[in-house]
Design an enzyme around this catalytic site. Structure first.
Site, PDB file in Angstrom:
ATOM      1  N   SER A 130       0.797  -1.221   0.000  1.00 26.96           N
ATOM      2  CA  SER A 130       0.000   0.000   0.000  1.00 26.96           C
ATOM      3  C   SER A 130       0.834   1.277   0.000  1.00 26.96           C
ATOM      4  O   SER A 130       0.371   2.305  -0.472  1.00 26.96           O
ATOM      5  CB  SER A 130      -0.954   0.002   1.192  1.00 26.96           C
ATOM      6  OG  SER A 130      -0.248  -0.147   2.399  1.00 26.96           O
ATOM      7  N   HIS A 183      -5.174  -3.208  -3.106  1.00 27.74           N
ATOM      8  CA  HIS A 183      -4.721  -2.282  -4.152  1.00 27.74           C
ATOM      9  C   HIS A 183      -4.550  -2.948  -5.514  1.00 27.74           C
ATOM     10  O   HIS A 183      -4.154  -2.293  -6.471  1.00 27.74           O
ATOM     11  CB  HIS A 183      -3.418  -1.604  -3.729  1.00 27.74           C
ATOM     12  CG  HIS A 183      -3.575  -0.805  -2.475  1.00 27.74           C
ATOM     13  ND1 HIS A 183      -4.115   0.455  -2.471  1.00 27.74           N
ATOM     14  CD2 HIS A 183      -3.315  -1.115  -1.189  1.00 27.74           C
ATOM     15  CE1 HIS A 183      -4.156   0.896  -1.224  1.00 27.74           C
ATOM     16  NE2 HIS A 183      -3.689  -0.039  -0.426  1.00 27.74           N
ATOM     17  N   LYS A 216     -11.438   1.065  -2.609  1.00 21.02           N
ATOM     18  CA  LYS A 216     -10.326   1.603  -3.393  1.00 21.02           C
ATOM     19  C   LYS A 216     -10.716   1.667  -4.863  1.00 21.02           C
ATOM     20  O   LYS A 216     -11.519   2.501  -5.233  1.00 21.02           O
ATOM     21  CB  LYS A 216      -9.072   0.825  -3.056  1.00 21.02           C
ATOM     22  CG  LYS A 216      -8.625   1.309  -1.666  1.00 21.02           C
ATOM     23  CD  LYS A 216      -7.703   0.504  -0.888  1.00 21.02           C
ATOM     24  CE  LYS A 216      -7.526   1.188   0.469  1.00 21.02           C
ATOM     25  NZ  LYS A 216      -7.123   0.277   1.520  1.00 21.02           N
TER      26      LYS A 216
HETATM   27  C1  LIG Z   1      -7.045   0.072   2.852  1.00 22.17           C
HETATM   28  C2  LIG Z   1      -6.469  -1.237   3.192  1.00 22.17           C
HETATM   29  C3  LIG Z   1      -7.086  -2.074   4.114  1.00 22.17           C
HETATM   30  C4  LIG Z   1      -8.269  -1.622   4.933  1.00 22.17           C
HETATM   31  O1  LIG Z   1      -9.417  -1.564   4.193  1.00 22.17           O
HETATM   32  P1  LIG Z   1     -10.603  -0.596   4.670  1.00 22.17           P
HETATM   33  O2  LIG Z   1     -11.782  -1.088   3.934  1.00 22.17           O
HETATM   34  O3  LIG Z   1     -10.191   0.780   4.288  1.00 22.17           O
HETATM   35  O4  LIG Z   1     -10.724  -0.770   6.147  1.00 22.17           O
HETATM   36  C5  LIG Z   1      -6.574  -3.335   4.298  1.00 22.17           C
HETATM   37  N1  LIG Z   1      -5.478  -3.724   3.647  1.00 22.17           N
HETATM   38  C6  LIG Z   1      -4.820  -2.942   2.781  1.00 22.17           C
HETATM   39  C7  LIG Z   1      -3.598  -3.447   2.093  1.00 22.17           C
HETATM   40  C8  LIG Z   1      -5.297  -1.661   2.543  1.00 22.17           C
HETATM   41  O5  LIG Z   1      -4.638  -0.854   1.710  1.00 22.17           O
END
Ligand SMILES: *Cc1c(COP(=O)(O)O)cnc(C)c1O
Length: 416
Positions: free
Chosen positions: A197, A225, A257
């Site tokens: 991330s 991602h 995302k």
């Molecule tokens: C954003 C993210 C999460 C958390 O997801 P949310 O739905 O925002 O709580 C988990 N793992 C990774 C790698 C992320 O980038």
């Protein structure tokens, strides 16, 4: 200092002064401020595509995770409104009580189909999905092996599970193998981000899958991602690596995302999903996501699968940015995806770069420790299919006028 009434009565023991929790928190916050690492909230007054209005100014954003530009798609908005009109806003309950609606079921089916898994289970957030999986699968005495740069919630989930958490150097297969073979007696889960991330690089998924097969360990990939961005029809990093359910039995990804919505899911075998429904506390004891969100996410899944021009456009923008930044002498990280961090090392240098960009009407967040390892502060620049070439050129133009600090050098494979 508080004194208990008992001590006053007997007048024998002088109670040691009990630390005040709020005072202690305030001291820690002040320390962070002293180290120039204070996190600050900013209120966005209005969002329109990649443009954000803040404090009366319009800024071009390079920090959202809306990689495919779907968050404001009219079809998503229409689906959201239609279901809100028919069903209301809240789901009114947890999934296991009366919160599980037809919209959730339809979305789970589409997600399982897209990722090539038997079943999928929705969670109200990715953070909770990871906590739920790790807490359900692992127990004291087990071992959980993780990449050092994994997302915070994978690390938190392992700690919460009671298993022994072992972190290997970033993308280091040998390191992971050593940690697994050191505990041959224990049940083992190896968890990794699919796309990291904060660095944007892809995990060595095929090698990790082979290692897990050899070591009888279970592989879990968090593709927050990668889903929507990588692979044919956007099916993600695991699909792009040609790995099926038997190679990666536990697949997690988010809807907040590339899909532009909110929430998350876990996909895998029927056994896995049934087990999570029984044991995943962050699934059981929380309100189901609003059905209108589920229905917007279903539209997003369809668009992500079929509108491959979004991925093609994103790839072209990424190439334009990378070649431009490279010509300007910036150290790029080995990222092929929408996350294109620029390394500064020093936290202040990253902050200065962010405020320089903001003076030029651009928003990119400085990411500092403890979110990234100390000495690897960076600008986390993200690109989106909502951008066009002129936006990327505007960013490059502002970067050109940024005097590169001596510290701006490659952090290849970021220090661990
Ligand atoms: C954003 C993210 C999460 C958390 O997801 P949310 O739905 O925002 O709580 C988990 N793992 C990774 C790698 C992320 O980038």
């Amino acid at each position: 200092m508080r004194t208990s009434s008992k001590q006053v009565q007997t007048n024998v023991v002088i109670a040691p002064s009990r630390p005040d929790l709020l005072d202690r928190l305030a001291v820690r916050t002040a320390e962070r401020e002293g180290a120039r690492l204070l996190r600050k909230l900013r209120t966005i007054d209005h969002a329109q595509g990649p443009w954000l209005e803040i404090d009366g100014r319009r800024l071009l954003s390079f920090c959202s995770n809306d990689y495919l530009g779907l968050a404001q798609h009219p079809q998503l908005i229409a689906a959201f409104k239609r279901v809100a009109d028919d069903e209301g806003v809240g789901s009114t309950s947890a999934h296991l009580i009366c919160g599980h609606r037809a919209e959730h079921a339809a979305l789970e089916e589409a997600l399982a189909d897209w990722t090539g898994r038997e079943r999928a289970l929705l969670f109200s957030a990715g953070y909770m999905a990871n906590l739920g999986v790790l807490q359900s699968l692992l127990a004291r005495g087990d071992v959980c092996v993780q990449d050092k740069l994994n997302h915070a919630c994978l690390l938190d989930g392992a700690q919460w599970s009671g298993a022994e958490l072992k972190r290997y150097p970033h993308a280091d297969i040998e390191g992971a193998a050593r940690q697994l073979s050191a505990r041959r007696d224990a049940a083992a889960l190896l968890a990794t981000d699919g796309v990291f991330s904060m660095d944007g690089d892809i995990a060595p998924l095929r090698e990790l899958a082979a290692l897990c097969k050899r070591e009888d360990a279970t592989l879990m990939v968090d593709d927050a991602h990668g889903l929507g961005v990588l692979g044919e029809r956007g099916a993600g990093s695991v699909h792009a690596a040609n790995l099926g359910q038997s190679d990666v039995p536990v697949l997690m990804a988010t809807l907040g995302k590339a899909l532009g919505c909110f929430g998350a899911f876990v996909a895998g075998s029927n056994e896995l999903i049934e087990g999570l429904i029984q044991f995943a506390r962050p699934y059981i004891y929380t309100t189901a996501m609003p059905p209108a969100v589920a229905s917007a996410a279903l539209v997003a899944v369809n668009l992500a699968q079929t509108e491959s021009w979004r991925r093609e456009k994103l790839v072209a923008l990424i190439e334009r940015f990378r070649s431009g930044a490279n010509q300007l002498g910036f150290a790029l990280m080995p990222s092929v995806g929408a996350i294109q961090p620029l390394a500064f090392g020093d936290a202040q240098a990253a902050l200065d770069a962010a405020s320089h960009l903001e003076k030029h009407g651009l928003l990119a967040t400085a990411i500092r420790p403890p979110t990234v390892p100390s000495g690897s502060a960076r600008l986390r620049i993200t690109l989106s299919a909502a951008h066009d070439e002129s936006h990327v050129d505007q960013l490059l133009g502002a970067l050109e006028t940024l005097r590169l600090p001596a510290a701006a050098q490659a952090i290849s494979g970021a220090p661990v």
